[in-house]
Structure formats: structure tokens, C-alpha cells
Design a protein around this motif. Structure first.
Motif, PDB file in Angstrom:
ATOM      1  N   HIS A  96      15.577   9.482  -3.367  1.00 13.18           N
ATOM      2  CA  HIS A  96      14.731   9.458  -2.177  1.00 13.18           C
ATOM      3  C   HIS A  96      13.760   8.284  -2.138  1.00 13.18           C
ATOM      4  O   HIS A  96      12.936   8.205  -1.215  1.00 13.18           O
ATOM      5  CB  HIS A  96      13.955  10.777  -2.079  1.00 13.18           C
ATOM      6  CG  HIS A  96      14.834  11.991  -2.043  1.00 13.18           C
ATOM      7  ND1 HIS A  96      15.702  12.267  -0.991  1.00 13.18           N
ATOM      8  CD2 HIS A  96      15.016  13.001  -2.944  1.00 13.18           C
ATOM      9  CE1 HIS A  96      16.350  13.398  -1.239  1.00 13.18           C
ATOM     10  NE2 HIS A  96      15.963  13.848  -2.414  1.00 13.18           N
ATOM     11  N   GLY A  97      13.863   7.385  -3.103  1.00 13.40           N
ATOM     12  CA  GLY A  97      12.996   6.212  -3.098  1.00 13.40           C
ATOM     13  C   GLY A  97      11.524   6.541  -3.207  1.00 13.40           C
ATOM     14  O   GLY A  97      10.680   5.946  -2.533  1.00 13.40           O
ATOM     15  N   GLN A  98      11.182   7.499  -4.057  1.00 14.01           N
ATOM     16  CA  GLN A  98       9.803   7.953  -4.156  1.00 14.01           C
ATOM     17  C   GLN A  98       8.943   6.985  -4.983  1.00 14.01           C
ATOM     18  O   GLN A  98       9.425   6.329  -5.902  1.00 14.01           O
ATOM     19  CB  GLN A  98       9.751   9.333  -4.807  1.00 14.01           C
ATOM     20  CG  GLN A  98      10.399  10.426  -3.972  1.00 14.01           C
ATOM     21  CD  GLN A  98      10.481  11.744  -4.727  1.00 14.01           C
ATOM     22  OE1 GLN A  98      10.438  11.779  -5.945  1.00 14.01           O
ATOM     23  NE2 GLN A  98      10.595  12.834  -3.986  1.00 14.01           N
ATOM     24  N   ARG A  99       7.662   6.944  -4.642  1.00  9.79           N
ATOM     25  CA  ARG A  99       6.685   6.213  -5.455  1.00  9.79           C
ATOM     26  C   ARG A  99       6.408   6.994  -6.730  1.00  9.79           C
ATOM     27  O   ARG A  99       6.338   8.223  -6.723  1.00  9.79           O
ATOM     28  CB  ARG A  99       5.371   6.033  -4.697  1.00  9.79           C
ATOM     29  CG  ARG A  99       5.432   5.152  -3.503  1.00  9.79           C
ATOM     30  CD  ARG A  99       4.174   5.240  -2.658  1.00  9.79           C
ATOM     31  NE  ARG A  99       2.999   4.648  -3.298  1.00  9.79           N
ATOM     32  CZ  ARG A  99       1.796   4.639  -2.743  1.00  9.79           C
ATOM     33  NH1 ARG A  99       1.606   5.206  -1.555  1.00  9.79           N
ATOM     34  NH2 ARG A  99       0.778   4.072  -3.362  1.00  9.79           N
ATOM     35  N   ALA A 100       6.207   6.268  -7.813  1.00  8.28           N
ATOM     36  CA  ALA A 100       5.843   6.925  -9.067  1.00  8.28           C
ATOM     37  C   ALA A 100       4.361   7.289  -9.049  1.00  8.28           C
ATOM     38  O   ALA A 100       3.517   6.471  -8.675  1.00  8.28           O
ATOM     39  CB  ALA A 100       6.135   6.014 -10.244  1.00  8.28           C
ATOM     40  N   LEU A 101       4.055   8.515  -9.457  1.00  9.79           N
ATOM     41  CA  LEU A 101       2.682   8.935  -9.666  1.00  9.79           C
ATOM     42  C   LEU A 101       2.561   9.427 -11.102  1.00  9.79           C
ATOM     43  O   LEU A 101       3.166  10.436 -11.473  1.00  9.79           O
ATOM     44  CB  LEU A 101       2.279  10.041  -8.696  1.00  9.79           C
ATOM     45  CG  LEU A 101       0.803  10.460  -8.754  1.00  9.79           C
ATOM     46  CD1 LEU A 101       0.318  10.960  -7.397  1.00  9.79           C
ATOM     47  CD2 LEU A 101       0.528  11.534  -9.820  1.00  9.79           C
ATOM     48  N   SER A 157       0.813  -1.207   0.000  1.00  8.04           N
ATOM     49  CA  SER A 157       0.000   0.000   0.000  1.00  8.04           C
ATOM     50  C   SER A 157       0.847   1.258   0.000  1.00  8.04           C
ATOM     51  O   SER A 157       0.368   2.313  -0.384  1.00  8.04           O
ATOM     52  CB  SER A 157      -0.937   0.012   1.209  1.00  8.04           C
ATOM     53  OG  SER A 157      -0.204   0.183   2.413  1.00  8.04           O
ATOM     54  N   THR A 158       2.094   1.170   0.426  1.00  5.56           N
ATOM     55  CA  THR A 158       2.937   2.360   0.493  1.00  5.56           C
ATOM     56  C   THR A 158       4.016   2.388  -0.575  1.00  5.56           C
ATOM     57  O   THR A 158       4.810   3.321  -0.624  1.00  5.56           O
ATOM     58  CB  THR A 158       3.602   2.469   1.879  1.00  5.56           C
ATOM     59  OG1 THR A 158       4.361   1.288   2.127  1.00  5.56           O
ATOM     60  CG2 THR A 158       2.566   2.656   2.962  1.00  5.56           C
ATOM     61  N   THR A 159       4.056   1.395  -1.446  1.00  2.00           N
ATOM     62  CA  THR A 159       5.049   1.399  -2.518  1.00  2.00           C
ATOM     63  C   THR A 159       4.430   1.251  -3.898  1.00  2.00           C
ATOM     64  O   THR A 159       5.113   1.443  -4.897  1.00  2.00           O
ATOM     65  CB  THR A 159       6.075   0.272  -2.320  1.00  2.00           C
ATOM     66  OG1 THR A 159       5.397  -0.999  -2.352  1.00  2.00           O
ATOM     67  CG2 THR A 159       6.832   0.421  -1.012  1.00  2.00           C
TER      68      THR A 159
END
Length: 311
Positions: free
Chosen positions: A113-118, A8-10
Motif C-alpha cells: 500500500h505504499g505506506q510511510r514508515a512510523l 511532507s507526505t512521504t
């Protein structure tokens, strides 16, 4: 293997829906330190540094039968592999160069920063099942009152060429064949008729997918506009994002009554509007005949999303 919490967070996020339905606002209110905001990779004018695949049609449809063209390019995008040399070769103006700098920084920061793609992409709306199946996207679909959608297209003078849909046999086969005659008959300068038909086709497909896809989150533009802070707070929670004070302030600023109720044609992608005042501007922009025509074309489909729809 990922746990449910980790998933859910990645999970990558796709924000889609018809163009002019609030996808940019919803996408940008998610953007920040937690996610990397990538705009419209399926736009026919997208930058090759972001996605190396050619996109031939507006509302390009991707499914199992044609995924060979798109699977590897989207894998690279989600790995934040920026195609610098392809982008350099495509540069034609200072604006292109500045976009390259912006996009490169988005990809670089996402890796750092290991961000999720949007992905904010209205043109991916028919391809939602493929994105969910191949990449486990969490999908947010924005829906806007059909008269407001038509009013926006009329104000901007944005016609739609239905040949972009008719020339996609797989899209016609899977979603749009019942509408072939209507698409072929519509006049090139009939913005209102085009808006009504396009809205109906898109959101009939959305409704069908919503019954099948557990990843899909439906957001009505009007609900967010009337109560943006609480609406976005709920959406953050559904996406596994932290609703920080910075996020709340960003949302308040974007929707403040100090902003205009309608954007100028030079700022079609701005997200700073008086969101509450903007909800009903279509009533003064469309004639009674235009409203009645939109209602006639869309009402059966509109009832699926607005059971209490007010015309």
C-alpha cells in the motif's frame, strides 16, 4: 527531486521521548492505512526480522562515528525488507512466532500500500539528529510531567541501570559527560532518583536538538490527554496525514472516560485510558517527599517545557 508537498507526505516518522511518556499512544494513534507502525527497533530485545543489527544498550546512541553498524540495517527496514530466516532462527516460543506473523504482515502491507514508515522508539531519543540527517525523518517527541514519569516507573518497579549510558563513550562525549558523577553515585534501587536524573538528561538533550532541528515536533502528554481529538488533529496536520473519521473515532475510543485512569501492570502497553483522569494520578501515587525530590532534580529542566509547571 521531491517537492515540499511530496516530502511532507512521504517522510518517515519517528515518535520518541523518554519511555513511559506516551510514545506508544502517540504512535498507535497515527497507525492505520497511511503509515506502517514499527515498534522499538532500538529496543535491546527487538526482533531480528525487523532490524538485523544488534543493539547492545538501552538508549543506544547512533552518530556519524558509529553509523557503520546501523546504516544498512535501517535502510533495509525503511525499504520494508523483512529478514524472515533470521527471525525463524531466533524463535523460542509461540509468542515469538505470533510476533513474526504480526511483523511480517506490517512489512508486507506497507509494501503493498505504499505506506510511510512510523518508528515508535523511545530508545532513539539521543539519536534523533542521526535519523533526521541520514533519512530525513519527521520527528515527534513526547514529553510528560517529570513527576508523572517517576510515578509510572515507581508503580511498575522499573529501575534503570545507568551503565547502559556510561558504557557508551560517544553518548557521554556528545551529551551526558556533565552527569557522569550523578549517574555513578545513584543507588540501584533508587527509582525516584533514577527517574529524575534520566528525565533531566533526556529532555536537556531534546531541548538542545529542538533549537537546531526543523523536523522536530514537541508534544506534551498532558495537552493531548486533556484535549485528545484537537491535539491529534493538529499533529496529523503537522505530519501531512489525513485526519479521517476513522482516526477520530480511534482517538475518542482510546481516551474515553469509560477507560480506566490507570492501567494494570499486565497491560503496560495498552493505549486505552481515561486520558483526562490520568493526568494527575501521580499526586496520589507519590509521597510529598518523593514529589519534592523530583522537583529538586528536574525543576530547571522542566521549566523549559512547562513554564507554568504545577507541583
Amino acid at each position: 527531486m521531491k517537492t515540499d508537498l511530496q516530502a511532507s507526505t512521504t517522510q518517515p516518522i519517528l515518535v520518541t521521548g523518554a519511555h513511559r511518556s506516551g510514545t506508544t499512544w502517540v504512535g498507535k494513534m497515527r497507525a492505520g492505512s497511511q503509515v506502517a507502525y514499527i515498534s522499538e527497533p532500538l529496543n535491546v530485545l527487538h526482533r531480528p526480522g525487523v532490524l538485523r543489527a544488534k543493539v547492545k544498550h538501552w538508549y543506544q546512541y547512533i552518530c556519524d562515528d558509529n553509523e557503520a553498524e546501523y546504516l544498512a540495517p535501517f535502510e533495509e527496514l525503511l525499504d520494508y525488507r523483512y529478514h524472515t530466516w533470521s527471525e525463524i532462527k531466533s524463535l523460542r516460543s509461540l509468542k515469538d512466532f505470533l510476533r513474526m506473523g504480526r511483523d511480517f504482515k506490517i512489512f508486507y502491507d506497507a509494501l503493498e500500500h505504499g505506506q510511510r514508515a512510523l518508528l515508535k522508539d523511545p530508545f532513539a531519543v539521543f539519536s534523533m539528529p542521526w535519523f533526521a540527517k541520514r533519512f530525513d525523518f519527521k520527528i515527534v517527541v513526547t514529553v510528560r510531567h517529570p513527576a508523572a514519569f517517576a510515578s509510572s516507573l515507581k508503580r511498575l518497579g522499573w529501575n534503570f541501570d545507568f551503565n547502559d549510558l556510561l558504557d557508551q563513550p560517544l553518548l557521554m562525549r556528545d551529551h551526558l559527560e556533565p552527569y557522569r558523577g550523578q549517574m555513578q553515585a545513584i543507588k540501584a534501587d533508587d527509582v525516584i532518583g533514577q527517574a529524575g536524573l534520566l528525565w533531566t538528561m533526556i529532555y536537556r538533550a531534546v531541548h538542545s536538538q529542538g533549537q537546531l532541528n526543523r523536523h522536530l515536533i514537541l508534544v506534551r502528554h498532558e495537552d493531548l490527554s486533556r484535549d485528545p481529538v484537537n491535539g491529534f488533529r493538529d499533529l496529523y496536520a503537522a505530519l501531512g496525514l489525513d485526519f479521517t473519521p476513522h482516526a477520530e473515532e480511534k482517538i475518542r475510543t482510546s481516551s474515553s472516560s469509560d477507560n480506566p485512569a490507570e492501567l494494570s501492570r499486565r497491560k503496560t502497553h495498552s493505549v486505552k485510558m481515561d486520558s483526562r483522569a490520568s493526568v494527575d494520578t501521580w499526586r496520589s501515587k507519590l509521597s510529598p517527599d518523593e514529589i519534592n525530590r523530583i522537583r529538586e532534580i528536574t525543576e530547571d529542566s522542566a521549566q523549559l517545557f512547562y513554564p507554568d509547571i504545577n507541583w
